[in-house]
Design an enzyme around this catalytic site. Structure first.
Site, PDB file in Angstrom:
ATOM      1  N   ILE A 670       0.817  -1.221   0.000  1.00 57.22           N
ATOM      2  CA  ILE A 670       0.000   0.000   0.000  1.00 57.22           C
ATOM      3  C   ILE A 670       0.844   1.261   0.000  1.00 57.22           C
ATOM      4  O   ILE A 670       0.298   2.360  -0.028  1.00 57.22           O
ATOM      5  CB  ILE A 670      -0.974   0.017   1.192  1.00 57.22           C
ATOM      6  CG1 ILE A 670      -0.232  -0.148   2.517  1.00 57.22           C
ATOM      7  CG2 ILE A 670      -2.031  -1.054   1.042  1.00 57.22           C
ATOM      8  CD1 ILE A 670      -1.140  -0.088   3.739  1.00 57.22           C
ATOM      9  N   ASP A 799       9.004  16.000   9.386  1.00 58.27           N
ATOM     10  CA  ASP A 799       8.656  15.587   8.014  1.00 58.27           C
ATOM     11  C   ASP A 799       7.145  15.644   7.807  1.00 58.27           C
ATOM     12  O   ASP A 799       6.537  14.690   7.309  1.00 58.27           O
ATOM     13  CB  ASP A 799       9.179  14.180   7.733  1.00 58.27           C
ATOM     14  CG  ASP A 799       9.274  13.889   6.236  1.00 58.27           C
ATOM     15  OD1 ASP A 799       9.234  14.846   5.441  1.00 58.27           O
ATOM     16  OD2 ASP A 799       9.381  12.710   5.863  1.00 58.27           O
TER      17      ASP A 799
END
Length: 992
Positions: A670, A799
């Site tokens: 995924i 991030d």
């Protein structure tokens, strides 16, 4: 006792009953992050508590409005003691448990709104005593069972919204007795059976929404006689039959008409006047069903804005009467049927079209040049038809186009260079046609392309233009099965976002250019069936993201590497290159010259020493981080949706993970990132769905990333952070070190997939409304506030970007990927100075704060900068690395220049469209936001947008000290959402 004293005593007793009921309500709240309940104390009268309104005369509680207060807990039975209550508004919280039967004691109740919570169980039968009820909205919960027949007494209902639950059974016929009903929304449940004809008695109905159920049969004719309907949706059921040919006369107020993904039909005309164009039409599959005559009568719907008839069995020609449709029509979607003939030239009158979907039909002829008049067209779907002739150059006038699908037709001639004018184009698919000539440099250098460019299976000739280097945001380039020649341009090295490169089946020659080593994100490379030569470059083995590499049937020579992807024989294809040698044993190639034995011995020793050393270090670290066991066990935050891990007593082994992911099959993949890949898995022990992040320990920094995530996630608990369930440190079936983290599975994927959808059908239909985007940015703000201000040691994420924000089944945002996380601490020798564990350039390009590039230390202010960029991206729909942002222009400056007068020129228009029937919230919202945002969005909505974007600008300013703190961000966004929702409620009241 006098009557006056007796009356006063009774009144005081009743007031005390209300106070005690409210205190019981307060005591059941288990989470109250906004400290709402702190005002519920005896220092003030309960009528002045937040969310409580009393009548002026009796001082009895009449309104309990706790909308969007982030409260968690059940509704106590004592709520039934608030007998004067007229409005109970608890929407958009996390209340759970069952709706108590005691709600039936609230006989004055007029508005009950419990939408967007976690209520389970059945609808209470005692609600039948609430005979004054006007609004019953319990959408977006987990309710089960049938609609109780007892509720037939609620004859004054105006709004019945049960959408997005797990209700079953049939739709009760007695709903047809609710003569004042304006909204019936039963979307996305498990209702079965037929639509009761009694619903045709609802003469005041405006919203008829039954999409995404298991209904069958036909639509009862009386429903077409409800002239007040303006939103009609029965998409994705099993309905059949024909629409009446006079539907336009019977539904004059109709604005949106959706019946996609059903089995609707109609008779085929006796004669086919255009038989010469139908030589490939398979009438056997059409039987005697088909035509679209009723469309002629839809022209009488002068307010029609959206028409969705896709994926049915309509046939016949597309009638010329569509030219008479309302000029307000913004969406015409009739793909997936059996329509033939030409596109009528009269379609040019539909000048406000945003979406034109004609794909998967039998349409033929040439494309009319008048399509070039659709100046507002964003999406053009013409795939899989029988169109032929040249592509009209007038398509270059459609500068608002975002997606073009024209694949699987018979288009011929050259690609018009004018398509290079479509500077907003993200995707262009012209594959499987008969196009020829050279590829225009104007198109090949269309720098806006980011999803994919597919020109495969045509007859293009000549060299690949060097302008291909302008495709710096492109993720997929497919030029396979053409007649291209010359060398592969070295300018491809600037396409740093490229993940898939398909040049197979051409006549490319020369060697693989060394410049391609810069494309570190490449996952698939297919260069087969060309005349390439030379050695296989060593840099290919260093492309750590690479999963498939095919160079078969070329003229390569020399040694095949054994490292990287070449260590997996099943991931490469090299057949048809007779001069290759060496490689892993499974390739069965002849050996090359022998290696120096001493060097070989040294390499062997390194292969043994390094894994052993790293394993010892890891075990020591693991024992430090997890002193009670060697893995993270039972790190659950509350109860998990749809699955439970409460029965876990043991860690999850490598063997169990292997089984749950079907051997880490690519079908279960995924996502992938810098340090590993994520797989979907189903545990055999309890059928729980999980996400397994497997670290690629060959990648430098992967082990550190694993330790960082373990260290960050072992103690933090928050609703908007990705929940870690367990970890696994083991040895795989080949004897290699294996490290993985197991998380709760997020069924709605990443925010990036919604903002910038890929090519697959599911993602192309993803749309986020304004309120959904607002909810997501608030969720992310909560997560940052927690990391920065409420952890024992402040944490900097480092991030923050859309791909690291995951959405669960309720579209609640969860911040994930803590591989770059940094912990802030107070230096023991200098308590006044905040330091970090390390410094450096941390994050992803476009989201990295400018001070990091100048050597500043990592700080929470850096996360706030990334958050500001994320917020601007969400509401403008543009990535911070978009090609338009160059020569000093950034997304921050772009937004600054537009505010406030031109805000509607820069925001993402898709947030205001409701073409997708999945966008259901049980609310009346069609009049709040029109389908033409640049023209008709209300000034109140514009003010909300301006306020949101101003927060994004404040957070992403260059100077760190000028950025808005997270707690202020949360408060301001809450105020904006409150203003927006109050405006919507005001509109609803005016409608009633």
């Amino acid at each position: 006792m006098s009557s006056c004293l007796k009356s006063a005593t009774v009144s005081a007793f009743a007031n005390e009953t209300d106070r005690l009921a409210l205190l019981d309500f307060k005591n059941r709240i288990t989470q109250d992050p906004l400290q709402i309940m702190s005002s519920w104390n005896d220092s003030t009268h309960f009528c002045h508590w937040i969310g409580v309104t009393c009548s002026l005369s009796s001082k009895r509680v009449t309104v309990l409005d706790l909308e969007d207060k982030r409260l968690v807990g059940p509704i106590p039975l004592s709520v039934g003691n608030l007998t004067y209550l007229t409005r109970l508004m608890l929407q958009n919280n996390n209340f759970h448990g069952e709706i108590p039967q005691e709600v039936g004691h609230l006989q004055h109740l007029q508005h009950l709104n419990l939408t967007l919570n976690s209520f389970g169980g059945k609808l209470p039968t005692n609600m039948s005593y609430c005979t004054e009820l006007r609004v019953l909205d319990v959408a977006y919960n987990n309710l089960v069972g049938q609609i109780p027949d007892h509720l037939s007494s609620l004859s004054k209902l105006v709004n019945l919204s049960l959408a997005m639950n797990n209700l079953t059974g049939s739709i009760p016929a007695w709903i047809g007795n609710f003569s004042s009903l304006y909204v019936i929304s039963l979307v996305q449940n498990n209702f079965q059976g037929s639509i009761p004809s009694e619903l045709g008695h609802l003469s005041s109905l405006g919203f008829f929404r039954l999409a995404l159920n298991n209904l069958f049969g036909t639509i009862p004719p009386p429903i077409y006689n409800i002239s007040s309907i303006y939103f009609f949706s029965v998409t994705q059921n099993q309905l059949h039959g024909r629409f009446p040919t006079d539907v336009g006369f019977t539904l004059p107020s109709l604005q949106k008409f959706y019946c996609g993904a059903n089995n609707f039909t109609g008779p085929i005309p006796e004669s086919l006047s255009n038989a010469s164009q139908l030589q490939d039409l398979d009438l056997a599959h059409m039987g005697k069903d088909g035509d679209l005559n009723f469309l002629s009568f839809l022209a009488n719907c002068t307010s029609l804005k959206a028409l969705g008839l896709s994926d049915n069995h309509f046939g016949g020609v597309l009638p010329s009467s569509i030219a008479n449709f309302s000029t307000q029509l913004s969406s015409l979607v009739i793909g997936g049927n059996m329509i033939y003939g030409n596109i009528p030239t009269g379609i040019e009158n539909l000048v406000n079209l945003n979406i034109l979907g004609l794909e998967n039909n039998y349409l033929g002829g040439t494309l009319p040049r008048v399509l070039g008049k659709f100046q507002k067209l964003n999406l053009l779907y013409l795939s899989n038809n029988k169109f032929f002739g040249p592509i009209p150059s007038t398509l270059g006038n459609l500068t608002a186009l975002i997606l073009i699908y024209m694949d699987e037709n018979r288009f011929e001639g050259r690609i018009p260079p004018s398509l290079g004018n479509c500077q907003n184009l993200l995707l262009l698919n012209l594959s499987h046609n008969n196009l020829s000539g050279t590829i225009p440099k104007q198109v090949m250098g269309l720098s806006s392309l980011s999803i994919f460019l597919d020109l495969s299976y045509n007859f293009f000739i000549g060299a690949l233009p060097f302008e291909v280097g302008y495709l710096i945001h492109l993720t997929k380039l497919d030029l396979s099965k053409n007649r291209l020649s010359g060398k592969i341009p070295s300018t491809l090295d600037t396409c740093t976002s490229l993940e898939q490169l398909y040049l197979n089946g051409n006549s490319f020659e020369g060697s693989i250019p060394q410049s391609l080593k810069n494309l570190r994100g490449l996952e698939d490379i297919d260069l087969s069936l060309n005349i390439l030569s030379g050695h296989i470059p060593k840099f290919i083995s260093k492309l750590l993201a690479l999963k498939h590499f095919n160079i078969s049937y070329n003229d390569f020579e020399g040694e095949v590497p054994s490292e990287g992807i070449f260590a997996n024989a099943s991931a490469i294809s090299i057949s048809g290159n007779e001069k290759l040698c060496g490689g892993v044993q499974e390739l069965n190639l002849s050996s090359c010259s022998s290696k120096h034995p001493k060097l070989h011995g040294k390499l062997l020793a390194l292969r043994i020493i390094i894994p052993v050393t790293s394993t010892i270090i890891f075990v020591l670290l693991l024992l430090y981080f997890f002193p009670t066991c060697s893995i993270v066990k039972n790190l659950r935050v509350g109860s998990l949706t749809k699955s439970s891990f409460e029965d876990w007593q043991l860690p999850i082994s490598y063997a169990e993970l292997l089984e749950s992911t079907n051997g880490f099959s690519k079908n279960n993949l995924i996502g992938s990132g810098s340090f590993g890949s994520v797989y979907k898995g189903v545990l055999s022990r309890n059928r729980a769905i999980i996400a397994v992040k497997v670290f690629n320990l060959l990648q430098q920094g992967a082990m550190k990333s694993f330790i960082n995530e373990c260290n960050a996630l072992r103690d933090i608990r928050h609703r908007n952070l990705l929940k870690i369930i367990s970890a696994c440190s083991s040895i795989d079936h080949k004897g290699n070190d294996f490290k993985s983290l197991i998380f709760e599975f997020m069924c709605n994927g990443s925010l990036d997939q919604w903002l910038h959808p890929k090519n697959d059908e599911q993602h192309r239909r993803n749309k986020l409304s304004f309120i959904q985007r607002l909810n997501i940015v608030i969720d992310v703000a909560y997560a940052l506030e927690y990391l920065h201000q409420h952890c024992q040691t402040p944490i900097v994420h480092c991030d923050l970007k859309p791909s690291n924000i995951l959405l669960d089944e309720d579209m609640v945002a969860h911040v994930g990927d803590f591989g770059l996380v940094k912990f802030l601490f107070e230096a023991s020798n200098n308590p006044s100075k905040t330091q970090t564990l390390s410094v450096g350039l941390k994050g992803s390009i476009g989201y990295i704060p400018p001070e990091y590039g100048m050597g500043s230390q990592v700080s929470t202010l850096g996360d706030i900068f990334s958050y500001g960029i994320l917020l601007l991206e969400m509401f403008t729909g543009k990535k911070p690395i978009d090609e338009m942002f160059r020569d000093g222009l950034s997304i921050h400056k772009f937004t600054t220049m537009a505010l406030p007068e031109h805000v509607m020129d820069i925001v993402d228009p898709s947030m205001f469209f409701e073409e997708d029937e999945d966008d259901v919230d049980g609310e009346i919202n069609e009049d709040d936001i029109e389908d033409e945002p640049h023209l008709n969005v209300s000034s109140r909505i514009k003010d909300c947008l301006i306020s949101v974007l101003e927060i994004g600008l404040s957070c992403s300013t260059t100077s760190p000290n000028e950025r808005m703190p997270t707690n202020v961000v949360v408060n301001k966004l809450h105020a904006i959402r409150g203003t927006y929702l109050k405006f919507k409620k005001g509109n609803r009241r005016r409608m009633y």
